[in-house]
Design an enzyme around this catalytic site. Structure first.
Site, PDB file in Angstrom:
ATOM      1  N   SER A  15      79.791  77.320 -15.659  1.00 18.19           N
ATOM      2  CA  SER A  15      80.687  76.164 -15.651  1.00 18.19           C
ATOM      3  C   SER A  15      81.888  76.335 -16.563  1.00 18.19           C
ATOM      4  O   SER A  15      82.805  75.520 -16.523  1.00 18.19           O
ATOM      5  CB  SER A  15      79.926  74.894 -16.058  1.00 18.19           C
ATOM      6  OG  SER A  15      79.732  74.858 -17.444  1.00 18.19           O
ATOM      7  N   LYS A  69      80.985  73.192 -23.978  1.00 20.54           N
ATOM      8  CA  LYS A  69      81.951  72.459 -23.161  1.00 20.54           C
ATOM      9  C   LYS A  69      83.215  72.147 -23.961  1.00 20.54           C
ATOM     10  O   LYS A  69      83.238  72.207 -25.183  1.00 20.54           O
ATOM     11  CB  LYS A  69      81.346  71.124 -22.689  1.00 20.54           C
ATOM     12  CG  LYS A  69      80.222  71.262 -21.683  1.00 20.54           C
ATOM     13  CD  LYS A  69      80.718  71.727 -20.329  1.00 20.54           C
ATOM     14  CE  LYS A  69      79.577  71.774 -19.326  1.00 20.54           C
ATOM     15  NZ  LYS A  69      78.570  72.777 -19.687  1.00 20.54           N
TER      16      LYS A  69
END
Length: 229
Positions: free
Chosen positions: A149, A187
């Protein structure tokens, strides 16, 4: 006032530069101080640099230069120099102390971290050898990336994320976020009032939004290490 280990390391570096004209390697410093890993040397060098006793020149692969010595050691050095000096006019200036590059340090490798759905982190206590030039000041650890991701940020499955320990981060930084003290993820960090948004770098994944009280920052991305087999 320096700690005994800081004083010992500074003396060792100074003597090596005086005798051989080159700075000792991290491995030589580790052996001289009888430490188990080079991460301890890295912490001592950071402390000496912060207090102005040494400096590391940019773009020189962590080259070391002694800037000053503790008062007692400086007096002893000057006294020895006077005793050894020949009966001749003093030199106008002394040559610069040569600076040498050092190699790698060992940092803790704490297991795998998701770059997709959060997974458990901090599951191992192995060590990873890292080029010192990849790290700045502060304490660091490494996590192996699991998932894709963050691929659009150049962070791929199997990479080693080099993390600087911190509990705070600015908007837009890539962080290790611990969710409900159980699961961690890598993230982009964004704070919006009482909520935290964790953004991926892959259009196939959605952002994750949590109440701020459920998220703790465990570090921010300082570098990336990739192995090619």
């Amino acid at each position: 006032m320096l700690t005994p280990k800081q004083h010992e390391l500074l003396t060792f570096i100074h003597n090596r530069l005086e005798d051989a004209g080159v700075s000792p390697s991290f491995e030589e410093m580790k052996e001289a101080l009888d430490l188990r890993s080079k991460s301890g040397i890295h912490r001592l060098i950071n402390a000496l640099e912060e207090r102005g006793f040494i400096r590391r020149l940019p773009n020189r692969a962590r080259a070391l230069e002694v800037m000053k010595l503790p008062e007692g050691l400086e007096r002893a050095r000057k006294a020895a120099a006077l005793l050894a000096a020949p009966a001749a006019p003093p030199k106008v200036s002394a040559p610069a102390v040569p600076i040498a590059a050092n190699d790698v340090i060992d940092i803790p490798l704490h297991g795998r971290i998701a770059a997709g759905v959060p997974i458990e982190a901090m599951e191992g206590q192995n060590m990873l050898s890292v080029p010192a030039a990849l790290l700045g000041s502060g304490e660091h650890y490494a996590l192996e990336v699991s998932g894709d991701s963050m691929m659009e940020a150049g962070i791929l499955d199997g990479d080693f994320a080099l993390i600087q320990r911190t509990e705070v981060a600015r908007d837009g930084q890539i962080v290790v976020a611990l969710i409900d003290d159980a699961e961690a993820t890598l993230k982009y960090f964004h704070k919006d009032g009482r909520r935290v948004r964790l953004d991926p770098a892959n259009s196939a994944y959605e952002s994750q939004v949590y109440d701020a009280q459920h998220v703790r920052i465990q570090g921010k991305l300082a570098g990336l290490l990739r192995r090619y087999n």
